[in-house]
Design a protein around this motif. Structure first.
Motif, PDB file in Angstrom:
ATOM      1  N   GLY A 164      62.644  73.716  45.047  1.00 48.08           N
ATOM      2  CA  GLY A 164      62.925  73.601  43.625  1.00 48.08           C
ATOM      3  C   GLY A 164      63.340  72.195  43.232  1.00 48.08           C
ATOM      4  N   CYS A 165      63.569  72.025  41.937  1.00 51.40           N
ATOM      5  CA  CYS A 165      63.938  70.701  41.451  1.00 51.40           C
ATOM      6  C   CYS A 165      64.756  70.842  40.178  1.00 51.40           C
ATOM      7  CB  CYS A 165      62.681  69.881  41.176  1.00 51.40           C
ATOM      8  SG  CYS A 165      63.085  68.221  40.617  1.00 51.40           S
ATOM      9  N   ASP A 166      65.875  70.092  40.106  1.00 52.73           N
ATOM     10  CA  ASP A 166      66.737  70.125  38.921  1.00 52.73           C
ATOM     11  C   ASP A 166      66.427  69.011  37.923  1.00 52.73           C
ATOM     12  OD1 ASP A 166      68.065  72.353  39.733  1.00 52.73           O
ATOM     13  OD2 ASP A 166      69.855  71.316  40.458  1.00 52.73           O
ATOM     14  N   ASN A 167      65.441  68.183  38.228  1.00 55.20           N
ATOM     15  CA  ASN A 167      65.083  67.127  37.276  1.00 55.20           C
ATOM     16  C   ASN A 167      64.133  67.692  36.230  1.00 55.20           C
ATOM     17  OD1 ASN A 167      66.577  65.016  38.470  1.00 55.20           O
ATOM     18  ND2 ASN A 167      65.079  64.975  40.108  1.00 55.20           N
ATOM     19  N   ASN A 168      63.854  66.878  35.221  1.00 56.74           N
ATOM     20  CA  ASN A 168      62.937  67.373  34.187  1.00 56.74           C
ATOM     21  C   ASN A 168      61.951  66.298  33.798  1.00 56.74           C
ATOM     22  OD1 ASN A 168      64.871  65.799  32.988  1.00 56.74           O
ATOM     23  ND2 ASN A 168      64.785  66.883  31.038  1.00 56.74           N
ATOM     24  N   CYS A 169      61.268  65.750  34.784  1.00 56.84           N
ATOM     25  CA  CYS A 169      60.259  64.735  34.476  1.00 56.84           C
ATOM     26  C   CYS A 169      59.261  65.355  33.501  1.00 56.84           C
ATOM     27  CB  CYS A 169      59.565  64.267  35.745  1.00 56.84           C
ATOM     28  SG  CYS A 169      60.756  63.600  36.926  1.00 56.84           S
ATOM     29  N   ALA A 170      58.978  64.615  32.426  1.00 48.67           N
ATOM     30  CA  ALA A 170      58.248  65.208  31.301  1.00 48.67           C
ATOM     31  C   ALA A 170      56.851  65.689  31.676  1.00 48.67           C
ATOM     32  CB  ALA A 170      58.156  64.190  30.167  1.00 48.67           C
ATOM     33  N   PHE A 171      56.256  65.090  32.738  1.00 45.89           N
ATOM     34  CA  PHE A 171      54.874  65.438  33.102  1.00 45.89           C
ATOM     35  C   PHE A 171      54.792  66.575  34.104  1.00 45.89           C
ATOM     36  CE2 PHE A 171      56.496  61.900  35.667  1.00 45.89           C
ATOM     37  CZ  PHE A 171      56.430  62.453  36.940  1.00 45.89           C
ATOM     38  N   CYS A 172      55.939  67.022  34.640  1.00 48.79           N
ATOM     39  CA  CYS A 172      55.894  67.767  35.896  1.00 48.79           C
ATOM     40  C   CYS A 172      56.111  69.280  35.748  1.00 48.79           C
ATOM     41  CB  CYS A 172      56.942  67.193  36.841  1.00 48.79           C
ATOM     42  SG  CYS A 172      56.853  67.932  38.477  1.00 48.79           S
ATOM     43  N   ILE A 173      55.272  70.026  36.393  1.00 47.37           N
ATOM     44  CA  ILE A 173      55.307  71.486  36.328  1.00 47.37           C
ATOM     45  C   ILE A 173      56.204  72.080  37.417  1.00 47.37           C
ATOM     46  CG2 ILE A 173      53.262  71.784  37.805  1.00 47.37           C
ATOM     47  CD1 ILE A 173      53.707  73.810  34.647  1.00 47.37           C
ATOM     48  N   VAL A 174      56.600  71.240  38.392  1.00 43.66           N
ATOM     49  CA  VAL A 174      57.321  71.771  39.557  1.00 43.66           C
ATOM     50  C   VAL A 174      58.582  72.571  39.200  1.00 43.66           C
ATOM     51  CG1 VAL A 174      58.647  71.098  41.618  1.00 43.66           C
ATOM     52  CG2 VAL A 174      56.344  70.214  41.271  1.00 43.66           C
ATOM     53  N   PRO A 175      59.480  72.048  38.333  1.00 36.22           N
ATOM     54  CA  PRO A 175      60.672  72.854  38.042  1.00 36.22           C
ATOM     55  C   PRO A 175      60.321  74.244  37.507  1.00 36.22           C
ATOM     56  CG  PRO A 175      60.963  70.622  37.253  1.00 36.22           C
ATOM     57  CD  PRO A 175      59.513  70.745  37.675  1.00 36.22           C
ATOM     58  N   ALA A 176      59.210  74.327  36.721  1.00 34.43           N
ATOM     59  CA  ALA A 176      58.822  75.633  36.169  1.00 34.43           C
ATOM     60  C   ALA A 176      58.310  76.578  37.251  1.00 34.43           C
ATOM     61  CB  ALA A 176      57.765  75.444  35.088  1.00 34.43           C
ATOM     62  N   GLY A 208      61.372  68.179  50.694  1.00 36.25           N
ATOM     63  CA  GLY A 208      62.098  68.639  49.509  1.00 36.25           C
ATOM     64  C   GLY A 208      61.541  67.910  48.312  1.00 36.25           C
ATOM     65  N   GLN A 209      61.754  68.446  47.108  1.00 31.99           N
ATOM     66  CA  GLN A 209      61.228  67.771  45.911  1.00 31.99           C
ATOM     67  C   GLN A 209      62.054  66.542  45.598  1.00 31.99           C
ATOM     68  OE1 GLN A 209      58.483  68.602  44.802  1.00 31.99           O
ATOM     69  NE2 GLN A 209      58.223  70.730  45.404  1.00 31.99           N
ATOM     70  N   ASN A 210      63.307  66.572  46.010  1.00 36.90           N
ATOM     71  CA  ASN A 210      64.219  65.491  45.652  1.00 36.90           C
ATOM     72  C   ASN A 210      65.247  65.413  46.765  1.00 36.90           C
ATOM     73  OD1 ASN A 210      65.721  63.650  44.294  1.00 36.90           O
ATOM     74  ND2 ASN A 210      66.442  65.055  42.724  1.00 36.90           N
ATOM     75  N   PRO A 277      62.273  61.055  48.271  1.00 34.92           N
ATOM     76  CA  PRO A 277      63.514  60.758  47.563  1.00 34.92           C
ATOM     77  C   PRO A 277      63.189  60.377  46.126  1.00 34.92           C
ATOM     78  CG  PRO A 277      62.812  58.844  48.822  1.00 34.92           C
ATOM     79  CD  PRO A 277      61.749  59.911  49.028  1.00 34.92           C
ATOM     80  N   HIS A 278      64.117  60.564  45.230  1.00 36.91           N
ATOM     81  CA  HIS A 278      63.936  60.135  43.836  1.00 36.91           C
ATOM     82  C   HIS A 278      64.616  58.767  43.702  1.00 36.91           C
ATOM     83  CE1 HIS A 278      64.038  59.939  39.540  1.00 36.91           C
ATOM     84  NE2 HIS A 278      63.508  61.145  39.415  1.00 36.91           N
ATOM     85  N   PRO A 279      63.909  57.792  43.116  1.00 35.57           N
ATOM     86  CA  PRO A 279      64.507  56.447  43.044  1.00 35.57           C
ATOM     87  C   PRO A 279      65.893  56.436  42.400  1.00 35.57           C
ATOM     88  CG  PRO A 279      62.215  56.380  42.370  1.00 35.57           C
ATOM     89  CD  PRO A 279      62.557  57.825  42.565  1.00 35.57           C
ATOM     90  N   HIS A 316      61.559  60.623  31.400  1.00 33.36           N
ATOM     91  CA  HIS A 316      62.916  61.033  31.846  1.00 33.36           C
ATOM     92  C   HIS A 316      63.126  60.763  33.335  1.00 33.36           C
ATOM     93  CE1 HIS A 316      62.963  62.937  28.028  1.00 33.36           C
ATOM     94  NE2 HIS A 316      62.212  63.974  28.386  1.00 33.36           N
ATOM     95  N   ARG A 317      62.716  59.599  33.776  1.00 36.39           N
ATOM     96  CA  ARG A 317      62.845  59.322  35.207  1.00 36.39           C
ATOM     97  C   ARG A 317      64.244  58.835  35.585  1.00 36.39           C
ATOM     98  NH1 ARG A 317      60.083  61.266  39.188  1.00 36.39           N
ATOM     99  NH2 ARG A 317      60.057  59.323  40.334  1.00 36.39           N
ATOM    100  N   GLY A 318      65.016  58.305  34.623  1.00 34.35           N
ATOM    101  CA  GLY A 318      66.405  57.959  34.961  1.00 34.35           C
ATOM    102  C   GLY A 318      66.568  56.615  35.651  1.00 34.35           C
TER     103      GLY A 318
HETATM  104 FE1  SF4 Z   1      61.220  67.092  40.145  1.00 33.56          FE
HETATM  105 FE2  SF4 Z   1      59.583  65.282  41.291  1.00 33.56          FE
HETATM  106 FE3  SF4 Z   1      58.662  66.922  39.368  1.00 33.56          FE
HETATM  107 FE4  SF4 Z   1      60.371  64.969  38.714  1.00 33.56          FE
HETATM  108  S1  SF4 Z   1      58.294  64.701  39.564  1.00 33.56           S
HETATM  109  S2  SF4 Z   1      60.505  67.120  38.040  1.00 33.56           S
HETATM  110  S3  SF4 Z   1      61.683  64.896  40.542  1.00 33.56           S
HETATM  111  S4  SF4 Z   1      59.418  67.538  41.395  1.00 33.56           S
END
Ligand code: SF4
Ligand code: 5AD
Length: 497
Positions: A164-176, A208-210, A277-279, A316-318
Motif C-alpha cells: 500500500g501507499c499513504d501518498n497521493n501522487c496525482a497521477f497514481c492509481i496505487v493507493p486506490a 515496498g511502494q515507499n 524510496p520516495h525522494p 503532490h510529490r513533496g
Molecule cells: Fe505512492 Fe509511488 Fe504512487 Fe506516489 S507514485 S502514490 S509514492 S505508489
C-alpha cells in the motif's frame, strides 16, 4: 495426471512477486507448471493498472483465451481463467461484463485465497469475484510469510516489507488499488530472509511502494498500545529491533535503515537491493546504512517523475528539483561509486515546454545510469485524470520522450563506458539470448554484462569479470575468475513413466 497451471504477469516487481506466490499456492495444491496456454488447465493473469496498455494487453489476452476455452469445452474439458492483481482490484465485477468467460477475479489483498476461490468456482459452476478493500493487518495473507513461493530464479528472492501507499501522487492509481500503507513486522521479514538464505538465495530485493516510510505505521500502533496500557506515552520508548532492544531513542524504531542493517547480518545474503524510496523521505540514516552494510548494493532507484517544480507540486510529490538533486548528491558523496536510476513521466497535464526543459536539465545533471520513462496516461479515479489543466498532445509527448531518451541514453552510455577496464562482480543469470556462447549477468550496479565463460557456469554463480567494452544498454567482459557457485538445489526433472 496432475493438472497444469500457467501464471502470466503484467507489470511491476510487486506483481512478479505476487505471481511467485500464486505459483507457490498452485504447486502446493498439486498443480504442475505448464509451458504455455495450450498445456494449461488453469491460466492466471496477474495484472497491473499503473499505466495504460496493461488493460489493452489483458483484454487482448482474454480474447485469445476465450477461443481456447471454447475449443476445450467442445472437447469436453475446461480451461479455467483467473484474473488477479491491480486491474482485478480496480475493475471487479465489470471485468466479468467485458470478459464473461473469466472464472475467478481475485484482488490485491487476498492473493492467498487463490486455490480456495478456484474450488468455490468449480463447486458453484459460477464466476467468483472476491475483492477485499484493504489489508486487515500485517499477519493476514497479504504478507503470507507462510505462503509458499515458486521463485523465478532460485538464487533471487523478492521480499515484501510493506504494502500500500499513504501518498497521493496525482497521477497514481496505487493507493486506490493497494490501499493504505501497512508495514510487515520486522521479525517476519528477517525470518523470511533467513529462510530464503537457507534455501540458497543470495540476492534479495526488499519491496515496498515507499520503503523509506517502512515502520511508521508499526511505531504509531506501538505508541497507541503503550498509551492504552499506561494511560500516557512513556518518556522513553523501547522497541525491539532485530535481536536487540533499542531504548531511549528519540525516534521510534524500527526504521528502514534498521531493516537494511539487520538484513546485512543474515549469513549467505550477498546482495541486498530495495525499491523504491520516495525522494521526499530519503533519510540520511538510510544512506548511511547503504554505505555501511557491505551486502547493500551501490544502487539507488530514486523516482524523479519531473524536473519542474510546478509539475512536481501539481503531482503532490513533496519535493523540488533542487531538493531532489541535493539528496542525490548527499547519497553519492556518502555511498562511494553509486549507480542511480529513476522513473520520469512526460506529458503530465499542463506540462509546458519550459517544464519539460527543466526535466531535461535535471536529468542531465543527475546523470542517470538508467531511467524508466513513461508517457503520462490518465488513470480513471486519480486526481490528474480529472484535471482541468490542458492535455499535452500525443505528438508533443512523443517528441519530448525522444529528447528525454537521448539525454538519459547519453549518461547511461558514459556511465557504462567508465566501467571499461574495471573488474566487476557479476551474478550469472544464464545464457545470453542473442549469443548462447555467452553468459549474461548483473553487476552490483544492476548493469547487464555479457561474457564468455571458459567452462559451463551455473546460473546463480558469482564471477569476477573484466569489462572490455560498453554500450548504452550493456557491458561486454572477459572472465577473470569464478568467485562462487550456487548453493540452491537444481530441480531435476522427473520423467513421467
Ligand atoms: Fe505512492 Fe509511488 Fe504512487 Fe506516489 S507514485 S502514490 S509514492 S505508489
Ligand atoms: N502515467 C504514466 N506513468 C505512470 N507511473 C505511475 N502512474 C503513471 C501514469 N498514470 C509511473 C511512475 C512510477 C512508475 C512505477 O510508473 O513513474 O514511478
Amino acid at each position: 495426471m496432475a493438472k497444469r497451471y500457467l501464471v502470466r504477469t503484467f507489470g511491476c516487481q510487486m506483481n512478479e512477486h505476487d505471481s511467485e506466490r500464486l505459483a507457490g499456492l498452485l504447486e502446493g495444491d498439486g498443480y504442475e507448471p505448464a509451458r504455455d496456454e495450450s498445456e494449461a488447465d488453469v491460466v492466471v493473469l496477474n495484472t497491473c493498472c499503473i499505466r495504460e496498455g496493461a488493460d489493452t494487453r489483458l483484454y487482448g489476452t482474454l480474447g485469445h483465451l476465450k477461443g481456447l476455452k471454447e475449443r476445450r469445452s467442445a472437447e469436453g474439458s475446461d480451461l479455467e481463467i483467473m484474473v488477479a492483481g491491480c486491474l482485478a482490484q480496480k475493475d471487479r465485477e465489470s471485468l466479468l461484463e467485458r470478459a464473461p468467460h473469466v472464472d475467478v477475479v481475485l484482488g490485491t489483498h487476498n492473493v492467498g485465497r487463490a486455490v480456495e476461490l478456484l474450488a468455490d468456482h468449480r463447486e458453484s459452476g459460477r464466476p467468483i469475484v472476491e475483492i477485499l478493500e484493504a489489508t486487515v493487518d500485517a499477519d493476514n495473507e497479504q504478507f503470507p510469510s507462510a505462503l509458499p513461493v515458486v521463485r523465478e530464479n532460485p538464487w533471487a528472492a523478492w521480499v515484501t516489507i510493506q504494502v500500500g501507499c499513504d501518498n497521493n501522487c496525482a497521477f497514481c492509481i496505487v493507493p486506490a488499488v493497494r490501499g493504505p500503507e501497512v508495514s510487515r513486522p520486522f521479525g517476519d521479514i528477517l525470518a523470511e530472509l533467513e529462510r530464503a538464505a537457507a534455501q540458497g538465495v543470495t540476492e534479495v530485493t526488499l519491496l515496498g511502494q515507499n520503503v523509506n516510510s517502512y515502520g511508521r505505521d508499526l511505531t504509531l500502533s506501538a505508541r497507541s498500545e503503550l498509551k492504552a496500557a499506561h494511560g500516557e506515552e512513556p518518556a522513553t520508548m523501547r522497541h525491539r529491533v532485530g535481536g536487540s532492544w533499542m531504548q531511549g531513542e528519540r525516534r521510534p524504531r524500527p526504521l528502514f535503515s534498521d531493516l537494511l542493517r539487520a538484513a546485512g547480518e543474515v549469513p549467505g545474503i550477498e546482495r541486498i537491493r530495495y525499491t523504491s524510496p520516495h525522494p521526499k523521505d530519503l533519510r540520511s540514516d538510510t544512506i548511511a546504512a547503504m554505505a555501511d552494510v557491505a551486502a547493500v548494493c551501490e544502487h539507488l532507484h530514486l523516482p524523479l517523475q519531473s524536473g519542474s517544480d510546478e509539475v512536481l507540486a501539481a503531482m503532490h510529490r513533496g519535493y523540488t528539483a533542487e531538493r531532489y538533486l541535493q539528496r542525490l548528491s548527499e547519497a553519492r558523496a556518502v555511498v562511494g561509486d553509486l549507480a542511480v536510476s529513476t522513473d520520469i513521466i512526460v506529458g503530465f497535464p499542463g506540462e509546458s515546454d519550459a517544464d519539460f526543459e527543466a526535466t531535461l536539465e535535471v536529468a542531465a545533471e543527475a546523470a542517470y545510469d538508467n531511467a524508466y520513462t513513461f508517457v503520462y496516461s490518465p488513470r480513471p479515479g486519480t486526481e490528474a485524470a480529472a484535471s482541468e489543466a490542458p492535455e499535452v498532445p500525443r505528438a508533443v509527448a512523443t517528441e519530448r520522450m525522444s529528447r528525454l531518451r537521448a539525454v538519459v541514453e547519453r549518461s547511461s552510455r558514459m556511465a557504462n563506458e567508465a566501467r571499461v577496464g574495471r573488474r566487476e562482480e557479476v551474478l550469472v543469470e544464464g545464457p545470453s539470448k542473442r549469443d548462447p556462447r555467452r553468459l549474461t549477468g548483473r553487476t552490483r550496479h544492476n548493469r547487464l554484462v555479457h561474457f564468455e565463460p571458459q567452462r559451463p557456469l551455473r546460473p546463480g554463480s558469482y564471477a569476477e569479470v573484466e569489462v572490455t567494452s560498453a554500450s548504452t544498454t550493456h557491458l561486454i567482459g572477459s572472465l577473470v575468475e569464478v568467485l562462487s557457485t550456487p548453493k540452491h538445489r537444481t530441480k531435476i526433472p522427473v520423467a513421467a513413466l
